[in-house]
Every structure is written in C-alpha cells, then in structure tokens.
Write a protein that holds these residues in place. Structure first.
Motif, PDB file in Angstrom:
ATOM      1  N   ILE A  61      42.222  26.679  43.585  1.00  0.00           N
ATOM      2  CA  ILE A  61      42.383  27.803  44.504  1.00  0.00           C
ATOM      3  C   ILE A  61      43.855  28.061  44.740  1.00  0.00           C
ATOM      4  CG2 ILE A  61      41.890  28.669  46.828  1.00  0.00           C
ATOM      5  CD1 ILE A  61      39.428  26.877  46.872  1.00  0.00           C
ATOM      6  N   ARG A  62      44.260  29.314  44.576  1.00  0.00           N
ATOM      7  CA  ARG A  62      45.636  29.724  44.829  1.00  0.00           C
ATOM      8  C   ARG A  62      45.633  30.848  45.850  1.00  0.00           C
ATOM      9  NH1 ARG A  62      46.828  32.229  40.440  1.00  0.00           N
ATOM     10  NH2 ARG A  62      44.870  31.841  39.341  1.00  0.00           N
ATOM     11  N   LYS A  63      46.546  30.761  46.819  1.00  0.00           N
ATOM     12  CA  LYS A  63      46.597  31.758  47.883  1.00  0.00           C
ATOM     13  C   LYS A  63      47.997  32.324  48.017  1.00  0.00           C
ATOM     14  CE  LYS A  63      42.959  29.471  50.562  1.00  0.00           C
ATOM     15  NZ  LYS A  63      42.572  28.838  51.843  1.00  0.00           N
ATOM     16  N   ALA A  64      48.062  33.644  48.160  1.00  0.00           N
ATOM     17  CA  ALA A  64      49.319  34.324  48.430  1.00  0.00           C
ATOM     18  C   ALA A  64      49.363  34.652  49.910  1.00  0.00           C
ATOM     19  CB  ALA A  64      49.441  35.598  47.581  1.00  0.00           C
ATOM     20  N   ALA A  65      50.256  33.990  50.627  1.00  0.00           N
ATOM     21  CA  ALA A  65      50.281  34.115  52.091  1.00  0.00           C
ATOM     22  C   ALA A  65      50.576  35.537  52.543  1.00  0.00           C
ATOM     23  CB  ALA A  65      51.319  33.146  52.661  1.00  0.00           C
ATOM     24  N   GLU A  66      51.493  36.199  51.854  1.00  0.00           N
ATOM     25  CA  GLU A  66      51.914  37.522  52.312  1.00  0.00           C
ATOM     26  C   GLU A  66      50.821  38.567  52.093  1.00  0.00           C
ATOM     27  OE1 GLU A  66      55.521  38.402  50.342  1.00  0.00           O
ATOM     28  OE2 GLU A  66      56.674  36.799  51.327  1.00  0.00           O
ATOM     29  N   GLN A  67      50.195  38.554  50.908  1.00  0.00           N
ATOM     30  CA  GLN A  67      49.188  39.555  50.594  1.00  0.00           C
ATOM     31  C   GLN A  67      47.796  39.188  51.129  1.00  0.00           C
ATOM     32  OE1 GLN A  67      51.207  38.167  48.313  1.00  0.00           O
ATOM     33  NE2 GLN A  67      52.595  39.854  47.816  1.00  0.00           N
ATOM     34  N   GLY A  68      47.605  37.921  51.501  1.00  0.00           N
ATOM     35  CA  GLY A  68      46.306  37.502  51.982  1.00  0.00           C
ATOM     36  C   GLY A  68      45.244  37.497  50.906  1.00  0.00           C
ATOM     37  N   GLN A  98      34.285  37.042  49.042  1.00  0.00           N
ATOM     38  CA  GLN A  98      35.042  37.961  49.895  1.00  0.00           C
ATOM     39  C   GLN A  98      34.393  38.074  51.270  1.00  0.00           C
ATOM     40  OE1 GLN A  98      37.151  40.944  46.628  1.00  0.00           O
ATOM     41  NE2 GLN A  98      35.253  41.580  47.587  1.00  0.00           N
ATOM     42  N   ASP A  99      33.056  38.069  51.324  1.00  0.00           N
ATOM     43  CA  ASP A  99      32.375  38.085  52.622  1.00  0.00           C
ATOM     44  C   ASP A  99      32.614  36.771  53.372  1.00  0.00           C
ATOM     45  OD1 ASP A  99      31.390  40.579  52.053  1.00  0.00           O
ATOM     46  OD2 ASP A  99      29.457  39.852  51.300  1.00  0.00           O
ATOM     47  N   LEU A 100      32.729  35.681  52.615  1.00  0.00           N
ATOM     48  CA  LEU A 100      32.926  34.375  53.230  1.00  0.00           C
ATOM     49  C   LEU A 100      34.326  34.208  53.808  1.00  0.00           C
ATOM     50  CD1 LEU A 100      31.607  31.529  53.667  1.00  0.00           C
ATOM     51  CD2 LEU A 100      32.621  30.869  51.471  1.00  0.00           C
ATOM     52  N   THR A 101      35.332  34.697  53.075  1.00  0.00           N
ATOM     53  CA  THR A 101      36.723  34.488  53.479  1.00  0.00           C
ATOM     54  C   THR A 101      37.330  35.683  54.211  1.00  0.00           C
ATOM     55  OG1 THR A 101      37.542  35.333  51.342  1.00  0.00           O
ATOM     56  CG2 THR A 101      37.083  32.959  51.498  1.00  0.00           C
ATOM     57  N   ARG A 102      36.678  36.847  54.093  1.00  0.00           N
ATOM     58  CA  ARG A 102      37.225  38.076  54.662  1.00  0.00           C
ATOM     59  C   ARG A 102      38.569  38.428  54.029  1.00  0.00           C
ATOM     60  NH1 ARG A 102      32.719  40.233  56.626  1.00  0.00           N
ATOM     61  NH2 ARG A 102      31.635  38.794  58.022  1.00  0.00           N
ATOM     62  N   LYS A 103      38.721  38.059  52.769  1.00  0.00           N
ATOM     63  CA  LYS A 103      39.950  38.348  52.034  1.00  0.00           C
ATOM     64  C   LYS A 103      39.597  38.864  50.648  1.00  0.00           C
ATOM     65  CE  LYS A 103      42.528  34.579  54.248  1.00  0.00           C
ATOM     66  NZ  LYS A 103      43.252  33.297  54.025  1.00  0.00           N
ATOM     67  N   LYS A 104      40.562  39.460  49.986  1.00  0.00           N
ATOM     68  CA  LYS A 104      40.374  39.894  48.606  1.00  0.00           C
ATOM     69  C   LYS A 104      40.391  38.667  47.707  1.00  0.00           C
ATOM     70  CE  LYS A 104      42.202  42.957  45.041  1.00  0.00           C
ATOM     71  NZ  LYS A 104      43.279  43.923  44.672  1.00  0.00           N
ATOM     72  N   VAL A 105      39.355  38.519  46.880  1.00  0.00           N
ATOM     73  CA  VAL A 105      39.213  37.333  46.042  1.00  0.00           C
ATOM     74  C   VAL A 105      39.195  37.730  44.572  1.00  0.00           C
ATOM     75  CG1 VAL A 105      37.753  35.361  45.460  1.00  0.00           C
ATOM     76  CG2 VAL A 105      37.924  36.114  47.841  1.00  0.00           C
ATOM     77  N   GLN A 106      39.965  36.999  43.780  1.00  0.00           N
ATOM     78  CA  GLN A 106      39.957  37.167  42.326  1.00  0.00           C
ATOM     79  C   GLN A 106      39.347  35.922  41.698  1.00  0.00           C
ATOM     80  OE1 GLN A 106      43.818  37.690  40.584  1.00  0.00           O
ATOM     81  NE2 GLN A 106      43.065  37.567  38.483  1.00  0.00           N
ATOM     82  N   VAL A 107      38.325  36.100  40.872  1.00  0.00           N
ATOM     83  CA  VAL A 107      37.637  34.979  40.240  1.00  0.00           C
ATOM     84  C   VAL A 107      37.949  34.969  38.746  1.00  0.00           C
ATOM     85  CG1 VAL A 107      35.418  33.891  39.751  1.00  0.00           C
ATOM     86  CG2 VAL A 107      35.785  35.038  41.942  1.00  0.00           C
ATOM     87  N   ASN A 108      38.509  33.868  38.263  1.00  0.00           N
ATOM     88  CA  ASN A 108      38.815  33.696  36.843  1.00  0.00           C
ATOM     89  C   ASN A 108      37.939  32.579  36.277  1.00  0.00           C
ATOM     90  OD1 ASN A 108      41.055  35.570  37.048  1.00  0.00           O
ATOM     91  ND2 ASN A 108      42.175  33.917  38.057  1.00  0.00           N
ATOM     92  N   VAL A 109      37.270  32.849  35.179  1.00  0.00           N
ATOM     93  CA  VAL A 109      36.391  31.868  34.546  1.00  0.00           C
ATOM     94  C   VAL A 109      37.089  31.289  33.330  1.00  0.00           C
ATOM     95  CG1 VAL A 109      34.143  31.461  33.503  1.00  0.00           C
ATOM     96  CG2 VAL A 109      34.371  33.146  35.337  1.00  0.00           C
ATOM     97  N   ARG A 110      37.285  29.969  33.335  1.00  0.00           N
ATOM     98  CA  ARG A 110      37.950  29.268  32.230  1.00  0.00           C
ATOM     99  C   ARG A 110      36.942  28.356  31.530  1.00  0.00           C
ATOM    100  NH1 ARG A 110      42.605  32.322  32.725  1.00  0.00           N
ATOM    101  NH2 ARG A 110      43.480  32.109  34.831  1.00  0.00           N
ATOM    102  N   GLU A 111      36.893  28.439  30.220  1.00  0.00           N
ATOM    103  CA  GLU A 111      35.932  27.620  29.473  1.00  0.00           C
ATOM    104  C   GLU A 111      36.504  26.244  29.153  1.00  0.00           C
ATOM    105  OE1 GLU A 111      33.229  27.705  25.374  1.00  0.00           O
ATOM    106  OE2 GLU A 111      34.717  29.271  25.762  1.00  0.00           O
ATOM    107  N   VAL A 112      35.704  25.219  29.350  1.00  0.00           N
ATOM    108  CA  VAL A 112      36.054  23.862  28.937  1.00  0.00           C
ATOM    109  C   VAL A 112      35.500  23.682  27.535  1.00  0.00           C
ATOM    110  CG1 VAL A 112      35.819  21.412  29.422  1.00  0.00           C
ATOM    111  CG2 VAL A 112      35.976  23.041  31.305  1.00  0.00           C
ATOM    112  N   SER A 113      36.377  23.642  26.562  1.00  0.00           N
ATOM    113  CA  SER A 113      35.938  23.642  25.167  1.00  0.00           C
ATOM    114  C   SER A 113      35.362  22.303  24.719  1.00  0.00           C
ATOM    115  CB  SER A 113      37.098  24.043  24.250  1.00  0.00           C
ATOM    116  OG  SER A 113      38.196  23.156  24.423  1.00  0.00           O
ATOM    117  N   ARG A 114      35.768  21.205  25.373  1.00  0.00           N
ATOM    118  CA  ARG A 114      35.296  19.881  24.966  1.00  0.00           C
ATOM    119  C   ARG A 114      34.774  19.130  26.193  1.00  0.00           C
ATOM    120  NH1 ARG A 114      40.102  17.381  21.399  1.00  0.00           N
ATOM    121  NH2 ARG A 114      38.450  15.902  20.815  1.00  0.00           N
TER     122      ARG A 114
END
Length: 221
Positions: A61-68, A98-114
């Motif tokens: 999880i990464r958060k930008a304090a200024e942009q929320g 977004q409903d849980l945090t009341r913030k704009k959320v970006q979700v990135n899906v990364r594959e574990v190849s092995r």
C-alpha cells in the motif's frame, strides 16, 4: 521465557549494503498514524477475504499525503481471478475499497510468475491441502521438492498443531539445502498460513532461501 520476534521484522533494517528494504506499506504521518494504520489493516483484511482463492502472495500500500490517494499493489498467482471478465472484478474491488477508505484508490494487479518459489503461496497451498484432508507429510515433501527443483537454495517447512489426531501439540519439520534462519546474509523469505482442519488449528510456516541470486522479482515479500 523465550523471546519471540517475527522473521520479517527481524530482517527489515539489516539488508545487505545497497539493497532496497521492501516495506508492505509506504507512507508517512506525524499526526494520523493510528488512523492510517487502521485503514491499512481494513484494506488488507477486505482484500484477503474477498480474494481468498486467488493466491495472494503480498499486498503493498502506497499513500500520497497531499492528494489523499491510495495505491494498492496486489501480487497474485491467479491474476485472472482478481481482474475478472473484462476487468469487472477489479473494478468492483476498487469501488469497495474507495467506499471503505473514502479516498481515491488505484488497484494494480501484479502476477507472481513462479508461485512455487514464494513462501507465502507455498504456505497457503499446503494449508489448503491440509484443509482438504491431505496427508501432511506427503504434502510438505511435495512442496519442498517443488521449491528446490525451481531453483531455491534452501527450503524449510514446519507444520504445528494437532497432527494425526494426537491431543498434545507437536511440530513436524522438513528441510533441504541451506536455510540459515539466524544468518542475515542470505535472502530468506518467510510465509505463514493457518489451516482449519478436522483435527483443529494447524499453523504452516515456510522459509525459502533465494540466496544472493534472487531473480524472481515478481514474487514480492
């Protein structure tokens, strides 16, 4: 009384010189630390419950304090389950977060190849098989062999709890290769999962040594 410490916390500040320390959360706050930490716990708990069968190896999880804004990276062995048909599942997850945090959320899906080289996924696989009443020694040996054949320098698997219907708790451990649990020079990855079986609660712990030649960058921690 023995003093216990989590294997990951034990190694956070002592990586090899020049190596980057990978934290599960990346943000800073000098006033709202408790609220932001609680927010992280809610986000992880929601994702783990919703994607229980998706093979989640790690959530950062990464958060930008200024942009929320909140950026959530999900490392999974089954990205198709997380994304869904036409991205429907990941869109639904984003809206829920977004409903849980009341913030704009970006979700990135990364594959574990092995996945056979990811300690958390190995632990979850063993726990899932134990819940399906598989023989624990055979399951542990199969996972150990798979990890070593895939290039691990060492692997140790430990199952503890009420094994075999015996009332007293005990632990079964198997290992192969070099797994220096008390040496910080090697890149040791740790995974844990609790299995709820007919015999009771069984904890599954996995240590995998990737050494200095760790080339499975998609695995996460």
């Amino acid at each position: 009384m023995g003093q216990k410490i989590h294997p990951e916390g034990f190694r956070l500040g002592v990586k090899r010189k020049g190596d980057k320390v990978d934290f599960k959360s990346s943000w800073y706050s000098d006033r709202d630390f408790a609220d932001l930490l609680g927010e992280d716990l809610k986000v992880r708990d929601h994702i783990e419950k919703k994607l229980r069968r998706a093979g989640i190896a790690n959530i950062t999880i990464r958060k930008a304090a200024e942009q929320g804004e909140v950026a959530v990276d999900i490392y999974t062995a089954r990205p198709g389950i997380v994304i869904g048909k036409g991205g429907s599942e990941v869109d639904a997850l984003r809206n829920e977060l977004q409903d849980l945090t009341r913030k704009k959320v970006q979700v990135n899906v990364r594959e574990v190849s092995r996945p056979e080289l990811n300690a958390q996924l190995v632990a979850e696989s063993i726990a899932e098989q134990l819940e399906g009443r598989a023989a624990f020694r055979r399951t542990m040996k199969r996972a150990l062999t798979s990890a070593m054949r895939s290039g691990a320098e060492g692997c140790r698997i430990r199952c503890g709890g009420r094994l075999g219907g015996i009332e007293m708790s005990r632990e079964e451990t198997i290992s192969e290769g070099r797994v220096p649990l008390h040496t910080l020079d090697a890149d040791i990855e740790y995974g844990f999962k609790e299995a709820k079986t007919q015999m009771g609660q069984i904890g599954v712990k996995v240590w995998i040594n990737h050494g200095v030649h760790d080339d499975f960058a998609d695995g996460g921690r």
